[in-house]
Design a protein around this motif. Structure first.
Motif, mmCIF file in Angstrom:
data_model
loop_
_atom_site.group_PDB
_atom_site.id
_atom_site.type_symbol
_atom_site.label_atom_id
_atom_site.label_comp_id
_atom_site.label_asym_id
_atom_site.label_seq_id
_atom_site.Cartn_x
_atom_site.Cartn_y
_atom_site.Cartn_z
ATOM 1 N N ALA A 104 -5.255 -77.922 -7.206
ATOM 2 C CA ALA A 104 -3.798 -77.984 -7.026
ATOM 3 C C ALA A 104 -3.157 -76.733 -7.625
ATOM 4 O O ALA A 104 -3.542 -76.290 -8.701
ATOM 5 N N PRO A 105 -2.215 -76.134 -6.898
ATOM 6 C CA PRO A 105 -1.682 -74.843 -7.328
ATOM 7 C C PRO A 105 -0.748 -74.915 -8.541
ATOM 8 O O PRO A 105 -0.095 -75.921 -8.775
ATOM 9 N N SER A 106 -0.706 -73.819 -9.261
ATOM 10 C CA SER A 106 0.371 -73.623 -10.225
ATOM 11 C C SER A 106 1.323 -72.582 -9.631
ATOM 12 O O SER A 106 0.949 -71.813 -8.732
ATOM 13 N N VAL A 107 2.539 -72.588 -10.131
ATOM 14 C CA VAL A 107 3.587 -71.725 -9.581
ATOM 15 C C VAL A 107 4.298 -71.036 -10.743
ATOM 16 O O VAL A 107 4.556 -71.674 -11.776
ATOM 17 N N ALA A 108 4.574 -69.749 -10.587
ATOM 18 C CA ALA A 108 5.305 -69.005 -11.624
ATOM 19 C C ALA A 108 6.564 -68.417 -11.016
ATOM 20 O O ALA A 108 6.568 -67.973 -9.867
ATOM 21 N N TRP A 109 7.614 -68.423 -11.805
ATOM 22 C CA TRP A 109 8.922 -67.908 -11.370
ATOM 23 C C TRP A 109 9.378 -66.841 -12.376
ATOM 24 O O TRP A 109 9.639 -67.163 -13.535
ATOM 25 N N TYR A 110 9.432 -65.597 -11.897
ATOM 26 C CA TYR A 110 9.938 -64.477 -12.699
ATOM 27 C C TYR A 110 11.388 -64.301 -12.275
ATOM 28 O O TYR A 110 11.662 -63.832 -11.171
ATOM 29 N N ARG A 111 12.306 -64.700 -13.175
ATOM 30 C CA ARG A 111 13.701 -64.782 -12.774
ATOM 31 C C ARG A 111 14.327 -63.416 -12.521
ATOM 32 O O ARG A 111 15.155 -63.257 -11.645
ATOM 33 N N ASP A 112 13.923 -62.439 -13.304
ATOM 34 C CA ASP A 112 14.420 -61.070 -13.133
ATOM 35 C C ASP A 112 13.431 -60.122 -13.795
ATOM 36 O O ASP A 112 12.325 -60.530 -14.165
ATOM 37 N N GLU A 113 13.864 -58.867 -13.958
ATOM 38 C CA GLU A 113 12.971 -57.813 -14.448
ATOM 39 C C GLU A 113 12.462 -58.052 -15.872
ATOM 40 O O GLU A 113 11.475 -57.450 -16.283
ATOM 41 N N ARG A 114 13.134 -58.944 -16.601
ATOM 42 C CA ARG A 114 12.695 -59.188 -17.992
ATOM 43 C C ARG A 114 11.551 -60.184 -18.059
ATOM 44 O O ARG A 114 10.870 -60.295 -19.071
ATOM 45 N N ASP A 115 11.355 -60.966 -17.003
ATOM 46 C CA ASP A 115 10.221 -61.894 -16.978
ATOM 47 C C ASP A 115 8.954 -61.139 -16.593
ATOM 48 O O ASP A 115 9.002 -60.150 -15.852
ATOM 49 N N SER A 116 7.812 -61.627 -17.089
ATOM 50 C CA SER A 116 6.577 -60.855 -16.913
ATOM 51 C C SER A 116 5.390 -61.697 -17.347
ATOM 52 O O SER A 116 5.551 -62.769 -17.924
ATOM 53 N N VAL A 117 4.198 -61.189 -17.052
ATOM 54 C CA VAL A 117 3.003 -61.733 -17.696
ATOM 55 C C VAL A 117 2.148 -60.534 -18.111
ATOM 56 O O VAL A 117 1.911 -59.618 -17.322
ATOM 57 N N ALA A 118 1.750 -60.530 -19.370
ATOM 58 C CA ALA A 118 0.992 -59.408 -19.927
ATOM 59 C C ALA A 118 -0.425 -59.394 -19.353
ATOM 60 O O ALA A 118 -0.881 -60.374 -18.750
#
Ligand SMILES: O=C(O)CCC(=O)C(=O)O
Ligand SMILES: [Fe+2]
Length: 227
Positions: A104-118
């Motif tokens: 089952a999938p997970s979902v990520a939401w980067y709201r704007d340029e400040r959201d990220s994943v290292a």
């Protein structure tokens, strides 16, 4: 009607002619990208944002020996209850092409340029030697950087040692395969210019072969007491 209006009202669909281009990272690790696999991808972004329950403000995870912020929102859904029907089609097409059954999938939401994943590897999959991670990316096109794990301390290198930028967005599919989670790391870095929302739907499969990873997972934190 202006082209922009057409785009804004276009219902989402799986493109009838999807072509995957493969980039080999090493002898056993590759990334496939299919540009424009889903047309009308803005409809999918809306359905994900409106139809899913989103967890708090990203939160923090314990990584090896310290807590790190994960500034983005997270969610998921059962395979048989996607918030937009095209997600079911994408899932089936991916399983057919790669010959595996995804969780089952997970979902990520980067709201704007400040959201990220290292930079990280998806260690919560535990068996990393042979995996498939398929991402449908909708919304803003942003860098998706890949670097050899050997560069993980090379902070002085440009882009923190990234060697590839796959830059998916607006309905592109990206699939990391083989040993990508063993010998390579990936990231969606913060940006200094403004961007709109970007979401990724992530289907994962592991062969469950090879050495089993244990310890501090990145996306599913172990609940150590905080220092
Ligand atoms: O959003 C993306 O494109 C990548 C997300 C990711 O790497 C993860 O959640 O493990
Ligand atoms: Fe990841």
């Amino acid at each position: 009607m202006a082209a922009d209006d057409d785009r804004a009202t276009q219902e989402a669909g799986l493109s009838p002619s999807v072509t995957f281009a493969r980039t080999w990272l090493d002898r056993r690790s590759w990334v496939d990208v299919a540009r424009g696999a889903v047309t009308g991808a803005d409809r999918v972004a809306e359905a994900l944002i409106d139809g899913l329950a989103w967890d708090g403000d990203g939160g923090r995870v314990f990584r090896y020996d310290h807590w790190v912020d994960v500034p983005r929102l997270g969610s998921g859904y059962p395979l048989d209850r996607p918030p937009h029907p095209v997600l079911h089609e994408v899932h089936r097409a991916l399983q057919h092409r790669y010959g595996v059954r995804f969780a089952a999938p997970s979902v990520a939401w980067y709201r704007d340029e400040r959201d990220s994943v290292a930079f990280h590897r998806d260690r919560d999959m535990q068996w990393l030697d042979d995996t498939r991670i398929a991402l449908l990316v909708v919304g803003a096109r942003r860098p998706f950087l890949v670097r050899p794990r050997a560069h993980r301390h090379a902070h002085e290198l440009p882009d923190h040692g990234a060697t590839v930028d796959l830059a998916p967005g607006d309905g592109d599919l990206l699939v990391m395969g083989g040993g990508c989670q063993a010998g390579w790391e990936h990231s969606v870095p913060k940006l200094t210019h403004r961007v709109g929302p970007r979401l990724s739907v992530q289907w994962r499969w592991t062969s469950r072969t090879g050495r089993q990873e244990r310890g501090g997972s990145y996306s599913k934190p172990l609940h150590f007491s905080r220092p």
